[in-house]
Write an enzyme that holds these catalytic residues in place. Structure first.
Site, PDB file in Angstrom:
ATOM      1  N   LYS A  41     -49.460 -13.940  28.384  1.00  0.00           N
ATOM      2  CA  LYS A  41     -48.520 -14.716  29.247  1.00  0.00           C
ATOM      3  C   LYS A  41     -47.120 -14.846  28.472  1.00  0.00           C
ATOM      4  O   LYS A  41     -46.097 -14.785  29.053  1.00  0.00           O
ATOM      5  CB  LYS A  41     -48.998 -15.980  29.629  1.00  0.00           C
ATOM      6  CG  LYS A  41     -50.194 -15.958  30.452  1.00  0.00           C
ATOM      7  CD  LYS A  41     -50.794 -17.497  30.676  1.00  0.00           C
ATOM      8  CE  LYS A  41     -51.818 -17.487  31.801  1.00  0.00           C
ATOM      9  NZ  LYS A  41     -51.485 -16.590  32.924  1.00  0.00           N
ATOM     10  N   ALA A 224     -49.371 -17.682  47.961  1.00  0.00           N
ATOM     11  CA  ALA A 224     -48.645 -17.439  49.403  1.00  0.00           C
ATOM     12  C   ALA A 224     -48.198 -18.774  50.135  1.00  0.00           C
ATOM     13  O   ALA A 224     -47.186 -18.474  50.974  1.00  0.00           O
ATOM     14  CB  ALA A 224     -49.945 -17.009  50.182  1.00  0.00           C
ATOM     15  N   ALA A 250     -49.918 -11.637  36.527  1.00  0.00           N
ATOM     16  CA  ALA A 250     -48.503 -11.847  36.269  1.00  0.00           C
ATOM     17  C   ALA A 250     -47.552 -12.369  37.051  1.00  0.00           C
ATOM     18  O   ALA A 250     -46.575 -12.694  36.721  1.00  0.00           O
ATOM     19  CB  ALA A 250     -47.916 -10.540  35.407  1.00  0.00           C
ATOM     20  N   ALA A 251     -48.014 -12.704  38.247  1.00  0.00           N
ATOM     21  CA  ALA A 251     -46.910 -13.182  39.343  1.00  0.00           C
ATOM     22  C   ALA A 251     -46.650 -14.437  38.738  1.00  0.00           C
ATOM     23  O   ALA A 251     -45.287 -14.870  39.060  1.00  0.00           O
ATOM     24  CB  ALA A 251     -47.866 -13.369  40.650  1.00  0.00           C
ATOM     25  N   GLY A 252     -47.501 -15.499  38.232  1.00  0.00           N
ATOM     26  CA  GLY A 252     -46.949 -16.666  37.877  1.00  0.00           C
ATOM     27  C   GLY A 252     -46.076 -16.468  36.464  1.00  0.00           C
ATOM     28  O   GLY A 252     -45.083 -17.061  36.416  1.00  0.00           O
ATOM     29  N   ASP A 253     -46.342 -15.496  35.753  1.00  0.00           N
ATOM     30  CA  ASP A 253     -45.459 -15.297  34.534  1.00  0.00           C
ATOM     31  C   ASP A 253     -44.165 -14.708  34.989  1.00  0.00           C
ATOM     32  O   ASP A 253     -42.817 -15.181  34.445  1.00  0.00           O
ATOM     33  CB  ASP A 253     -46.155 -14.201  33.527  1.00  0.00           C
ATOM     34  CG  ASP A 253     -47.380 -14.687  33.127  1.00  0.00           C
ATOM     35  OD1 ASP A 253     -47.618 -15.910  33.066  1.00  0.00           O
ATOM     36  OD2 ASP A 253     -48.294 -13.977  32.666  1.00  0.00           O
ATOM     37  N   SER A 283     -43.571  -8.833  42.445  1.00  0.00           N
ATOM     38  CA  SER A 283     -44.653  -8.544  41.372  1.00  0.00           C
ATOM     39  C   SER A 283     -45.975  -8.090  42.112  1.00  0.00           C
ATOM     40  O   SER A 283     -46.904  -7.227  41.577  1.00  0.00           O
ATOM     41  CB  SER A 283     -44.623  -9.328  40.409  1.00  0.00           C
ATOM     42  OG  SER A 283     -45.466 -10.650  40.542  1.00  0.00           O
ATOM     43  N   GLY A 288     -50.719  -4.329  37.948  1.00  0.00           N
ATOM     44  CA  GLY A 288     -50.586  -4.363  36.547  1.00  0.00           C
ATOM     45  C   GLY A 288     -49.727  -5.506  36.004  1.00  0.00           C
ATOM     46  O   GLY A 288     -49.335  -6.187  37.022  1.00  0.00           O
TER      47      GLY A 288
END
Length: 305
Positions: A41, A224, A250-253, A283, A288
């Site tokens: 993260k 969403a 990794a969307a939140g990151d 993303s 990945g």
């Protein structure tokens, strides 16, 4: 560039397999693919901030194994200052990730060298914190180190962001006074507040609880459903851009790194949230962790379908 984001956090090698669905307890599934991908993260958020326009420094630890060399080089390749990335004896952190056909994932993390990022080690790199405009922390390093970084960021008058991930329990109460922006997802907001978060209305109640606990401002990411911003004076809901998701890793990151990059670029909070949302939306259309993170040009070129 003079504005700087400093990320204090984890670097992991992600061992990623795709399968039709997530396995049940005791079950063996046949996977569809396997890849090793740089993640963690902390490193993901550093890469996101760098690709999205910020000058970035990383504070963390890698092992003396081959993964450690690859993880450090990946950040250097993004132009990230790695003088505060230390190599310690042993293995680097790893994350075992399974992604299903619906783009949902299940992740097991082994801390490895991330556990060696102690307050004493962080103290050796205090100059990096002093040079920061924004300091970002997560929860994949020792709690004592997170607490030290938050407190030191407050003492230095920096903008302090905590992405409480992964979170399964309340945070130490004394942390909250040092946090400018607390950015949990639904499950993390529920764990921290002790309240269910399954709708926009319940997210507002949980955000209010977190502000009452001392957080300056709260942004709950709702996948969403977008994001909810709360500052103790009111709420604002930011709908998410519409995209077809392939992999949510990794969307939140990406959101956190994009939000920080936008703040140091001089954007307003609302603009920074929308910027982070577009980056996160892009993303999830790619596979990945770090490979999925978009560039500033990608975000600027984005058009809502």
């Amino acid at each position: 560039m003079s504005a700087k984001v400093v990320v204090v956090g984890s670097l992991n090698m992600d061992l990623v397999t795709r399968a039709s669905r997530l396995p049940r307890g005791g079950e063996t599934l046949i996977g569809q693919s396997f890849a090793t991908v740089c993640g963690g993260k902390g490193a993901n958020q550093a890469v996101a901030a760098a690709r999205l326009g910020a000058q970035v420094s990383m504070v963390g630890c890698v092992g003396t194994d081959a993964y450690g060399q690859v993880l450090r080089q990946a950040l250097l390749d993004e132009g990230i200052d790695c003088r505060a990335v230390s190599a310690v004896e042993g293995t680097s952190g790893v994350a075992l990730i399974v992604v299903d056909d619906n783009s949902q994932n299940a992740i097991v993390i082994v801390a490895g060298a991330n556990g060696a990022l102690t307050p004493a080690v962080l103290g050796c790199f205090d100059a990096a914190l002093q040079e920061a405009d924004v300091i970002i922390c997560q929860l994949e390093i020792p709690d004592a180190t997170v607490g030290h970084a938050l407190k030191r960021g407050r003492e230095l008058g920096k903008t302090v962001i905590l992405n409480p991930a992964p979170a399964s329990r309340p945070l130490p109460q004394e942390w909250y006074a040092s946090i400018d922006y607390l950015i949990p997802n639904e499950s993390e907001a529920a764990a921290l507040s002790g309240l269910p978060v399954d709708s926009l209305q319940t997210a507002q109640i949980a955000a209010t609880r977190l502000i009452d606990m001392g957080a300056g401002k709260v942004i709950i990411t709702l996948g969403a459903q977008g994001s909810l911003f709360a500052d103790g004076k009111g709420f604002e809901h930011f709908p998410a851009p519409s995209v077809k998701a392939l992999d949510t890793t990794a969307a939140g990151d990406t959101f956190v790194g994009g939000f920080a990059a936008a703040l140091v670029a001089g954007m307003s909070e609302a603009q920074a949230i929308r910027f982070g949302q577009v980056a996160a939306a892009l993303s999830v259309t790619r596979a990945g962790a770090q490979p999925s993170i978009p560039t500033l040009a990608d975000v600027q070129a984005f058009k809502t379908p």
